[in-house]
Design a protein around this motif. Structure first.
Motif, PDB file in Angstrom:
ATOM      1  N   UNK A 104       0.818  -1.210   0.000  1.00 19.75           N
ATOM      2  CA  UNK A 104       0.000   0.000   0.000  1.00 19.75           C
ATOM      3  C   UNK A 104       0.856   1.267   0.000  1.00 19.75           C
ATOM      4  N   UNK A 105       2.114   1.155   0.387  1.00 21.31           N
ATOM      5  CA  UNK A 105       2.996   2.322   0.431  1.00 21.31           C
ATOM      6  C   UNK A 105       3.340   2.788  -0.981  1.00 21.31           C
ATOM      7  N   UNK A 106       3.640   4.079  -1.094  1.00 22.64           N
ATOM      8  CA  UNK A 106       4.042   4.647  -2.384  1.00 22.64           C
ATOM      9  C   UNK A 106       5.535   4.495  -2.629  1.00 22.64           C
ATOM     10  N   UNK A 107       6.311   4.448  -1.560  1.00 24.34           N
ATOM     11  CA  UNK A 107       7.767   4.403  -1.639  1.00 24.34           C
ATOM     12  C   UNK A 107       8.271   3.389  -0.613  1.00 24.34           C
ATOM     13  N   UNK A 108       9.331   2.682  -0.946  1.00 24.42           N
ATOM     14  CA  UNK A 108       9.924   1.706  -0.033  1.00 24.42           C
ATOM     15  C   UNK A 108      11.377   2.079   0.234  1.00 24.42           C
ATOM     16  N   UNK A 109      11.726   2.145   1.510  1.00 25.82           N
ATOM     17  CA  UNK A 109      13.111   2.325   1.930  1.00 25.82           C
ATOM     18  C   UNK A 109      13.505   1.127   2.777  1.00 25.82           C
ATOM     19  N   UNK A 110      14.612   0.494   2.435  1.00 27.39           N
ATOM     20  CA  UNK A 110      15.103  -0.602   3.277  1.00 27.39           C
ATOM     21  C   UNK A 110      16.248  -0.081   4.134  1.00 27.39           C
ATOM     22  N   UNK A 111      16.129  -0.300   5.432  1.00 28.26           N
ATOM     23  CA  UNK A 111      17.159   0.071   6.398  1.00 28.26           C
ATOM     24  C   UNK A 111      17.649  -1.229   7.017  1.00 28.26           C
ATOM     25  N   UNK A 112      18.851  -1.636   6.652  1.00 30.80           N
ATOM     26  CA  UNK A 112      19.311  -2.994   6.933  1.00 30.80           C
ATOM     27  C   UNK A 112      20.473  -3.037   7.919  1.00 30.80           C
ATOM     28  N   UNK A 165      22.386   0.363   4.294  1.00 30.89           N
ATOM     29  CA  UNK A 165      22.908  -0.768   5.069  1.00 30.89           C
ATOM     30  C   UNK A 165      23.961  -0.277   6.048  1.00 30.89           C
ATOM     31  N   UNK A 166      23.841  -0.725   7.287  1.00 29.07           N
ATOM     32  CA  UNK A 166      24.828  -0.415   8.317  1.00 29.07           C
ATOM     33  C   UNK A 166      25.617  -1.677   8.631  1.00 29.07           C
ATOM     34  N   UNK A 169      12.077  -9.856  -3.606  1.00 25.08           N
ATOM     35  CA  UNK A 169      12.587  -8.482  -3.565  1.00 25.08           C
ATOM     36  C   UNK A 169      12.104  -7.697  -4.776  1.00 25.08           C
ATOM     37  N   UNK A 170      12.134  -8.330  -5.928  1.00 20.22           N
ATOM     38  CA  UNK A 170      11.662  -7.642  -7.134  1.00 20.22           C
ATOM     39  C   UNK A 170      10.185  -7.297  -7.008  1.00 20.22           C
ATOM     40  N   UNK A 171       9.399  -8.207  -6.443  1.00 21.59           N
ATOM     41  CA  UNK A 171       7.968  -7.934  -6.267  1.00 21.59           C
ATOM     42  C   UNK A 171       7.749  -6.703  -5.382  1.00 21.59           C
ATOM     43  N   UNK A 172       8.614  -6.525  -4.386  1.00 20.12           N
ATOM     44  CA  UNK A 172       8.458  -5.414  -3.448  1.00 20.12           C
ATOM     45  C   UNK A 172       8.774  -4.070  -4.085  1.00 20.12           C
ATOM     46  N   UNK A 173       9.840  -4.004  -4.881  1.00 18.49           N
ATOM     47  CA  UNK A 173      10.319  -2.701  -5.364  1.00 18.49           C
ATOM     48  C   UNK A 173       9.957  -2.397  -6.806  1.00 18.49           C
ATOM     49  N   UNK A 222      20.313  -5.987   2.076  1.00 19.11           N
ATOM     50  CA  UNK A 222      19.156  -5.312   1.494  1.00 19.11           C
ATOM     51  C   UNK A 222      18.170  -6.292   0.874  1.00 19.11           C
ATOM     52  N   UNK A 223      18.673  -7.243   0.081  1.00 15.46           N
ATOM     53  CA  UNK A 223      17.772  -8.165  -0.616  1.00 15.46           C
ATOM     54  C   UNK A 223      17.015  -9.049   0.374  1.00 15.46           C
ATOM     55  N   UNK A 224      17.692  -9.532   1.382  1.00 13.55           N
ATOM     56  CA  UNK A 224      16.986 -10.378   2.344  1.00 13.55           C
ATOM     57  C   UNK A 224      15.992  -9.561   3.170  1.00 13.55           C
ATOM     58  N   UNK A 225      16.361  -8.348   3.535  1.00 20.66           N
ATOM     59  CA  UNK A 225      15.455  -7.474   4.278  1.00 20.66           C
ATOM     60  C   UNK A 225      14.191  -7.206   3.475  1.00 20.66           C
ATOM     61  N   UNK A 226      14.340  -7.044   2.163  1.00 17.58           N
ATOM     62  CA  UNK A 226      13.194  -6.791   1.297  1.00 17.58           C
ATOM     63  C   UNK A 226      12.416  -8.063   0.991  1.00 17.58           C
ATOM     64  N   UNK A 227      13.130  -9.088   0.525  1.00 24.02           N
ATOM     65  CA  UNK A 227      12.465 -10.289   0.042  1.00 24.02           C
ATOM     66  C   UNK A 227      11.848 -11.112   1.149  1.00 24.02           C
ATOM     67  N   UNK A 228      12.690 -11.649   2.016  1.00 25.79           N
ATOM     68  CA  UNK A 228      12.170 -12.452   3.122  1.00 25.79           C
ATOM     69  C   UNK A 228      11.390 -11.584   4.090  1.00 25.79           C
TER      70      UNK A 228
END
Length: 372
Positions: free
Chosen positions: A146-154, A273-274, A260-264, A167-173
């Motif tokens: 439902x969000x318009x924009x996605x930011x991953x903070x990993x 990423x930290x 991950x592709x589905x998300x972004x 990043x990919x695991x934070x997004x995908x899984x």
């Protein structure tokens, strides 16, 4: 494909700049303001940390990102999806409480928390995966979609199944609902632990295909009828319905890339990423071990693939911390190689996720590192 830009800053500070200020400068230098945030809903995907784990990112970092989004006119919220396993984040109530216990609250971060796949992990959206080989429709938590924009903070760290989590695991899984997580982890279908089953019938009521039935006060699942949607896992009050968790690690990595592709896909996204407290295992553990390498710094990019590779390269360039589990593994196998993640978990191959992500068009592993 040309090289992607990955921005980096180290963790050195002085009397004029603290780490949050350095992170702000990094994110802005990386070009986050090129995204139109005005009145847009912004999902900041983060791992709140399993209770008992202390390696997860501090909420102060989340507040830094939240403040930037607000400054740019966006409406941010912190989010994650419920876990497939039994723990402190398996439903939205426990999940939010765990986040609060670990310091994440509207007061500490400046925004609200939404558990993306709802109370029991069943509120998801089936998202087509363009070019997907293993997943045709990813099951993503509704609030994320439902969000318009996605930011991953990993929090970049090791992982016992995927090699590392970035990043990919934070997004995908991370953005997969409980059913989505089952799909990624499993080649098979769920089954019932009859010792834990109380015969309440919740699984049979939610099943649209008549696969779950209760006989003599115990449930069972007919795999000939089961379509693997995982809804029964989400509604079971005793966690008696269990995923097969039998997928090969390389296939798991490929599925994570496709999720991950589905998300972004098709909307603005940005990734941070930290590389700090690089624990050998996921933050989903209820404990964390000694870091395997020294802290490195903070990274940001519009390309999650390049970001993951840059972080992996940076970790692999670090010395091994004496007394860590990685140090023990290196001594045991008398190994002097430079892939710390493979040495940490020899049954994993993190490059399989990167290669598949490249193949389906998420990003590139070629990057230009720009120090801020």
């Amino acid at each position: 494909m040309e090289k992607s830009k990955v921005y980096f800053t180290n963790l050195r500070t002085d009397g004029n700049h603290n780490l949050q200020q350095k992170l702000t400068r990094l994110i802005k230098k990386a070009g986050i303001a090129n995204i139109d945030f005005e009145n847009k809903y912004v999902a900041i995907k983060i791992h709140f940390g399993e209770p008992g784990n202390l390696a997860y990112l501090r909420p102060n970092y989340a507040k830094t990102v939240v403040d930037i989004v607000k400054e740019l006119g966006g409406k941010p919220f912190l989010t994650d999806c419920n876990t497939l396993y039994v723990g402190g984040r398996k439903n939205a109530l426990d999940h939010i409480e765990s986040a609060y216990v670990n310091g994440f609250s509207p007061f500490s971060t400046g925004c609200h928390i939404l558990i993306a796949d709802g109370l029991k992990g069943t509120d998801d959206v089936q998202v087509p995966v363009s070019g997907g080989e293993y997943v045709k429709e990813a099951k993503i938590g509704r609030a994320v979609m439902d969000a318009d924009i996605v930011i991953s903070l990993n929090h970049f760290k090791g992982h016992e199944a995927t090699g590392f989590g970035g990043a990919l695991k934070n997004l995908g899984m991370g953005c997969g609902s409980r059913a989505g997580k089952m799909e990624m982890h499993s080649a098979g279908k769920p089954s019932v632990n009859t010792d834990a089953c109380i015969g309440c019938g919740a699984c049979s009521r939610i099943c649209a295909h008549g696969a779950a039935v209760v006989t003599d006060k115990k449930a069972s699942i007919d795999h000939n009828k089961c379509v693997g949607c995982g809804r029964c896992i989400g509604v079971c009050p005793k966690d008696a319905v269990e995923a097969a968790s039998d997928e090969a690690n390389d296939i798991l990595n490929c599925k994570i890339a496709e999720y991950s592709k589905a998300v972004i896909d098709g909307r603005p996204n940005f990734h941070i990423s930290l590389v700090v407290d690089v624990s050998p295992n996921c933050d989903c553990h209820a404990e964390n071990d000694l870091p395997i390498v020294p802290d490195v710094g903070m990274f940001a990019s519009f390309d999650p693939v390049a970001l993951d590779v840059a972080c992996a390269d940076a970790v692999n360039a670090q010395p091994v911390i004496h007394g860590s589990i990685l140090d023990e593994a290196r001594q045991k196998h008398d190994h002097t190689g430079h892939d710390h993640f493979h040495m940490n978990h020899p049954d994993t191959n993190w490059k399989s996720c990167i290669e598949h992500a490249k193949k389906i068009g998420i990003g590139t592993d070629e990057y230009e590192l720009i120090e801020v």
